[in-house]
Design an enzyme around this catalytic site. Structure first.
Site, short mmCIF file in Angstrom:
data_model
loop_
_atom_site.label_atom_id
_atom_site.label_comp_id
_atom_site.label_asym_id
_atom_site.label_seq_id
_atom_site.Cartn_x
_atom_site.Cartn_y
_atom_site.Cartn_z
N ASN A 1 -24.68 -6.34 -4.99
CA ASN A 1 -24.83 -5.25 -4.03
C ASN A 1 -26.14 -4.48 -4.26
OD1 ASN A 1 -22.64 -5.78 -2.51
ND2 ASN A 1 -21.40 -4.05 -3.19
N ASN B 1 -9.12 1.29 -3.72
CA ASN B 1 -10.45 1.89 -3.62
C ASN B 1 -10.94 2.41 -4.97
OD1 ASN B 1 -8.13 3.29 -2.78
ND2 ASN B 1 -9.33 5.04 -2.12
N CYS C 1 -19.88 0.75 0.11
CA CYS C 1 -20.12 0.17 -1.22
C CYS C 1 -21.54 0.25 -1.76
CB CYS C 1 -19.66 -1.28 -1.22
SG CYS C 1 -17.87 -1.37 -1.05
N ASP D 1 0.86 -1.19 0.00
CA ASP D 1 0.00 0.00 0.00
C ASP D 1 0.89 1.24 0.00
OD1 ASP D 1 -3.26 0.20 1.10
OD2 ASP D 1 -2.07 2.04 0.92
N LEU E 1 -28.99 -6.52 -2.74
CA LEU E 1 -28.98 -6.50 -1.27
C LEU E 1 -29.50 -5.15 -0.77
CD1 LEU E 1 -25.55 -8.27 -0.65
CD2 LEU E 1 -27.82 -9.17 -0.07
N PHE F 1 -21.06 1.97 10.65
CA PHE F 1 -22.22 1.78 9.76
C PHE F 1 -22.97 0.49 10.04
CE2 PHE F 1 -21.39 -1.39 6.40
CZ PHE F 1 -20.04 -1.63 6.56
N GLU G 1 -18.39 -6.54 5.97
CA GLU G 1 -17.60 -6.13 7.14
C GLU G 1 -18.29 -6.61 8.41
OE1 GLU G 1 -16.29 -2.04 6.90
OE2 GLU G 1 -15.95 -2.29 4.76
P1 NAD Z 1 -9.89 0.86 1.30
O1 NAD Z 1 -9.96 2.32 1.03
O2 NAD Z 1 -10.06 0.34 2.70
O3 NAD Z 1 -8.46 0.31 0.80
C1 NAD Z 1 -7.90 0.63 -0.42
C2 NAD Z 1 -6.38 0.83 -0.21
O4 NAD Z 1 -5.75 0.97 -1.48
C3 NAD Z 1 -6.01 2.07 0.60
O5 NAD Z 1 -5.29 1.71 1.75
C4 NAD Z 1 -5.16 2.90 -0.38
O6 NAD Z 1 -4.09 3.59 0.25
C5 NAD Z 1 -4.64 1.84 -1.32
N1 NAD Z 1 -4.21 2.33 -2.62
C6 NAD Z 1 -4.88 3.15 -3.48
N2 NAD Z 1 -4.16 3.34 -4.59
C7 NAD Z 1 -3.02 2.65 -4.45
C8 NAD Z 1 -1.88 2.45 -5.27
N3 NAD Z 1 -1.80 3.00 -6.51
N4 NAD Z 1 -0.87 1.69 -4.81
C9 NAD Z 1 -0.93 1.12 -3.58
N5 NAD Z 1 -2.00 1.26 -2.76
C10 NAD Z 1 -3.03 2.01 -3.19
O7 NAD Z 1 -10.94 0.18 0.33
P2 NAD Z 1 -11.69 -1.23 0.54
O8 NAD Z 1 -12.86 -1.06 1.42
O9 NAD Z 1 -10.68 -2.27 0.84
O10 NAD Z 1 -12.27 -1.46 -0.93
C11 NAD Z 1 -11.42 -1.78 -2.02
C12 NAD Z 1 -12.26 -2.26 -3.18
O11 NAD Z 1 -12.95 -3.45 -2.81
C13 NAD Z 1 -13.35 -1.28 -3.63
O12 NAD Z 1 -13.49 -1.37 -5.03
C14 NAD Z 1 -14.60 -1.81 -2.95
O13 NAD Z 1 -15.77 -1.48 -3.68
C15 NAD Z 1 -14.37 -3.30 -2.99
N6 NAD Z 1 -15.05 -4.05 -1.93
C16 NAD Z 1 -15.07 -3.60 -0.64
C17 NAD Z 1 -15.67 -4.35 0.36
C18 NAD Z 1 -15.70 -3.89 1.80
O14 NAD Z 1 -16.32 -4.56 2.61
N7 NAD Z 1 -15.06 -2.79 2.16
C19 NAD Z 1 -16.24 -5.59 0.05
C20 NAD Z 1 -16.20 -6.03 -1.28
C21 NAD Z 1 -15.59 -5.26 -2.26
C1 UGA Z 2 -22.00 -5.40 1.63
C2 UGA Z 2 -22.40 -6.78 1.09
O1 UGA Z 2 -23.20 -7.44 2.06
C3 UGA Z 2 -21.17 -7.61 0.76
O2 UGA Z 2 -21.56 -8.84 0.16
C4 UGA Z 2 -20.28 -6.84 -0.20
O3 UGA Z 2 -19.10 -7.56 -0.47
C5 UGA Z 2 -19.93 -5.50 0.41
O4 UGA Z 2 -21.14 -4.77 0.71
C6 UGA Z 2 -19.14 -4.62 -0.49
O5 UGA Z 2 -19.15 -4.80 -1.70
O6 UGA Z 2 -18.55 -3.71 0.08
P1 UGA Z 2 -21.18 -4.47 3.98
O7 UGA Z 2 -21.52 -3.14 3.39
O8 UGA Z 2 -19.86 -4.65 4.60
O9 UGA Z 2 -21.33 -5.62 2.87
O10 UGA Z 2 -22.26 -4.85 5.11
P2 UGA Z 2 -23.79 -5.31 5.03
O11 UGA Z 2 -23.99 -6.36 6.03
O12 UGA Z 2 -24.20 -5.63 3.65
O13 UGA Z 2 -24.57 -4.02 5.53
C7 UGA Z 2 -24.67 -2.86 4.73
C8 UGA Z 2 -25.61 -1.86 5.39
O14 UGA Z 2 -26.96 -2.32 5.31
C9 UGA Z 2 -25.33 -1.65 6.89
O15 UGA Z 2 -25.48 -0.30 7.22
C10 UGA Z 2 -26.39 -2.50 7.56
O16 UGA Z 2 -26.71 -2.05 8.84
C11 UGA Z 2 -27.55 -2.32 6.59
N1 UGA Z 2 -28.53 -3.42 6.67
C12 UGA Z 2 -28.17 -4.68 6.32
C13 UGA Z 2 -29.83 -3.14 7.08
O17 UGA Z 2 -30.16 -1.99 7.39
N2 UGA Z 2 -30.74 -4.15 7.13
C14 UGA Z 2 -30.42 -5.43 6.79
O18 UGA Z 2 -31.32 -6.31 6.85
C15 UGA Z 2 -29.11 -5.70 6.37
#
Ligand code: NAD
Ligand code: UGA
Length: 463
Positions: A224, A91, A276, A34, A227, A338, A165
Site C-alpha cells: 500500500n 477494521n 487504507c 458481524d 502504491l 473516493f 474497491e
Molecule cells: P469495514 O469497517 O468495512 O468492516 C469491518 C467490520 O468488522 C465492521 O462491519 C465491524 O462491525 C466488524 N467488527 C469489528 N469488530 C468486530 C467484532 N469484535 N466482532 C464482529 N464484528 C466486528 O472494514 P474493511 O474495509 O472491510 O477493512 C477490514 C480490514 O481489511 C482492515 O484492516 C483494512 O485495512 C483491510 N483491508 C481493507 C481493504 C478495502 O478495500 N477496504 C482492502 C484490503 C485490506
Molecule cells: C488499495 C490498493 O490498491 C489495494 O491493493 C489494497 O488492498 C487496498 O488499498 C487496501 O488495502 O485497502 P483501494 O484503496 O480500494 O485499494 O483503491 P485504489 O485503486 O488503490 O485507489 C486508492 C486511491 O488512489 C483512490 O482515491 C484513487 O482514485 C487514487 N488513485 C489511484 C489515483 O489518484 N491515481 C492512480 O493512478 C491510482
C-alpha cells in the site's frame, strides 16, 4: 482440511472475500459474522440491490451462494465454535487516543476477536489475519489465544488482502498473488498448506506465495505504501506541470511506457482517498519511529504530506480562480466516493475539498451516483469543522446531476465516474451562472470540448 470457515467482520473485505471463497469452494461452509446487525440484515436482504456494499459483480456472486454455503449472521460465538478456520477481517483504524494517537493502528477490535475466539474454541483452529496489521501482531494474537484459551491448539497465519474497491470481485477471482505467512514449524506449515488448498480451488499454485508471518504482515503495509507513493509522486509533478505548461497525462504516458516504471498508478488526481492508504502509511511511519528509524519514518510521511497538499491546493485554486471569493457562491461537486464504482467514501478527497469550500462560506451542491445523502452529511459532520445545522444550511444533495449543476458558478469533478463523460455538457452550461467554470480533479473530461462550449476549465496537472 478446511471444511468450515468463520469470518469475523462483514465489511468491504470480509463480505466480498468470503463470497468468492464460497463461490469457488462449494464444499466449504462459510459463515460471515458481524456485531453490526444492520449490516448483517442488509447482507441478508432479499433484494440484492440492498447489499451494504456496492461492487460490480458482487450481487450476482452473493445471489448464487447465499443460503447454500454462504451465511451472514450476528451469532459470532456459534460460527467460531463450528469453524476449522477463523478469518479476522475487522477494521483496524488509526488510533484516535493515547500512545500513537493519529498514527498507530488501533488494534482493540483485533484483540476483542482474539479473546472471543480463545473463550469459545473447544476444538483446534487456524486463526487467519485478513485485516491489515502492524508487523509482529501475530505474536500478540498468539499470546492472547494461548494464555486465555481452553488449552486447544491454535495456528496463526497472516493472509493479507490486496483487493481494490470497485474491482474487488475481479481482483478476488483473478489475484496477482495470494500471500500466506505462517510459522516455520511442522504445525505452522500444515496450517499454511490447509489454506493454500482452499485458494488452489481457483488460483494457480505459482501465484500462491508462502512466507514467514512477519514478511507477510509487512508486505501488506509495503504494497500500500508503494502504491500511494506513486500517486503522490505523480501528484507532486502535476503541480510542476501546471506552472511549466506541461501536461501530467502526457508525462505519465511517457514515463509509464518504460517497463521498469510501468503504467499503472500514475494517474494524477485531486488526491488519493480510501480507508487504507493513509492509515497504513501512518502505521508504517509509527512502526519505523518506534524502532528509532526516523529517516525511514520521514521518507514515508512525505507521501501523506503531499497528498494533503494536493487536496488543499485544488480547493484553494477554486477560490483563487473565482475572483478570490466563493462566499455565497454555489459550487457543484460531482462525485463523493473516493474512486469510481464504489459507494465507499472513507477519506475521500471530496470530503476535504468540500470542507475547504464550506470554510470559505460557499454553498455546495453534491451529486454522486452511488453515495447516499446521509453518508455525505455524516462525512462532513465527522470533521466537526461546523455544526450539523451549519452543514445542512450550506450543503444540498441532489439525486440528479443536472439539478446539482443548475445555477452554480462552478463545478468540481472529484470522482472519475464514467457517466460524467456522457453528460450533455451544453445543457449544463446553459443552466449555469457565467462565466461557467469546471475544475476537473480527475483529468476526466474533454477540456477542448468544454472550452468550445464556453466553459472556463482547469484540469489537474495541465498548464
Ligand atoms: P469495514 O469497517 O468495512 O468492516 C469491518 C467490520 O468488522 C465492521 O462491519 C465491524 O462491525 C466488524 N467488527 C469489528 N469488530 C468486530 C467484532 N469484535 N466482532 C464482529 N464484528 C466486528 O472494514 P474493511 O474495509 O472491510 O477493512 C477490514 C480490514 O481489511 C482492515 O484492516 C483494512 O485495512 C483491510 N483491508 C481493507 C481493504 C478495502 O478495500 N477496504 C482492502 C484490503 C485490506
Ligand atoms: C488499495 C490498493 O490498491 C489495494 O491493493 C489494497 O488492498 C487496498 O488499498 C487496501 O488495502 O485497502 P483501494 O484503496 O480500494 O485499494 O483503491 P485504489 O485503486 O488503490 O485507489 C486508492 C486511491 O488512489 C483512490 O482515491 C484513487 O482514485 C487514487 N488513485 C489511484 C489515483 O489518484 N491515481 C492512480 O493512478 C491510482
Amino acid at each position: 482440511m478446511i471444511k468450515n470457515i468463520c469470518c469475523i467482520g462483514a465489511g468491504y473485505v470480509g463480505g466480498p472475500t468470503m463470497a468468492v471463497i464460497a463461490l469457488k469452494c462449494p464444499d466449504i461452509k462459510v459463515n460471515v459474522v458481524d456485531l453490526n446487525e444492520a449490516r448483517i440484515d442488509a447482507w441478508n436482504d432479499e433484494n440484492l440491490d440492498n447489499l451494504p456494499i456496492y461492487e460490480p459483480g458482487l450481487a450476482e456472486v452473493v445471489g448464487q451462494c447465499r443460503g447454500e454455503n454462504l451465511f451472514f449472521s450476528t451469532d459470532v460465538n456459534n460460527a467460531i465454535a463450528e469453524a476449522d478456520a477463523v478469518f479476522i477481517s475487522v477494521n483496524t483504524p488509526t488510533k484516535t487516543y493515547g500512545v500513537g494517537k493519529g498514527q498507530a493502528a488501533d488494534l482493540k477490535y483485533i484483540e476483542l476477536c482474539a479473546r472471543q475466539i480463545a473463550s469459545v474454541a473447544k476444538t483446534p483452529k487456524i486463526v487467519i489475519e485478513k485485516s491489515t496489521l502492524p508487523v509482529r501482531t501475530a505474536e500478540a494474537i498468539s499470546n492472547i489465544l494461548k494464555n486465555t484459551g481452553n488449552g486447544v491448539e491454535f495456528q496463526i497465519l497472516s493472509n493479507p488482502e490486496f483487493l481494490a474497491e470497485g474491482t474487488a470481485v475481479q481482483d478476488l477471482l483473478n489475484p496477482d498473488r495470494v500471500l500466506i505467512g505462517g510459522e516455520e514449524t511442522e504445525e505452522g506449515k500444515k496450517a499454511a498448506q490447509a489454506l493454500v488448498d482452499v485458494y488452489k480451488n481457483w488460483v494457480e499454485p505459482e501465484k500462491i506465495l508462502t512466507t514467514n508471518v512477519w514478511s507477510s504482515e509487512l508486505s501488506k503495509l509495503t504494497a500500500n505504501a508503494f502504491l500511494a507513493q506513486r500517486v503522490s509522486s505523480i501528484n507532486a509533478l502535476s503541480e510542476l506541470c501546471e506552472v511549466t505548461g506541461a501536461d501530467v497525462n502526457e508525462v505519465s504516458k511517457a514515463i509509464g511506457t518504460d517497463s521498469r516504471i510501468g503504467s499503472k498508478f500514475l494517474k494524477s488526481s485531486v488526491g488519493f482517498g480510501g480507508s487504507c492508504f493513509q492509515k497504513d502509511i501512518l502505521n508504517l511511519v509509527y512502526i519505523a519511529k518506534s524502532y528509532g528509524l526516523s529517516q525511514v519514518a520521514d521518507y514515508w510521511e512525505q507521501v501523506i504530506i503531499l497528498n494533503d497538499h494536493q487536496k488543499k491546493r485544488f480547493a484553494m485554486n477554486i477560490v483563487k480562480t473565482l475572483f478570490n471569493t466563493v462566499s455565497g457562491k454555489d459550487i457543484a461537486i460531482l462525485g463523493w466516493a473516493f474512486k469510481k464504482d464504489t459507494n465507499d467514501t472513507r477519506e475521500s478527497a471530496a470530503i476535504y475539498v468540500a470542507d475547504e469550500l464550506l470554510n470559505e462560506r460557499a454553498c455546495v451542491k453534491i451529486y454522486d451516483p452511488k453515495v447516499k445523502e446521509h453518508q455525505m452529511f455524516s462525512d462532513l459532520d465527522y470533521l466537526k469543522t461546523r455544526t450539523t445545522e451549519e452543514n445542512r444550511s450550506l450543503v444540498t444533495v441532489s439525486l440528479d446531476p443536472y439539478e446539482a449543476c443548475k445555477d452554480v458558478h462552478a463545478i468540481a469533478v472529484l470522482t472519475e465516474w464514467d457517466e460524467f463523460k456522457d453528460y450533455d455538457w451544453q445543457k449544463i452550461y446553459d443552466n449555469m451562472k457565467k462565466p461557467a467554470f469546471v475544475f476537473d480533479g480527475r483529468a476526466l473530461l474533454d477540456q477542448e470540448q468544454l472550452a468550445e462550449i464556453g466553459f472556463v476549465t482547469y484540469k489537474i496537472g495541465k498548464g
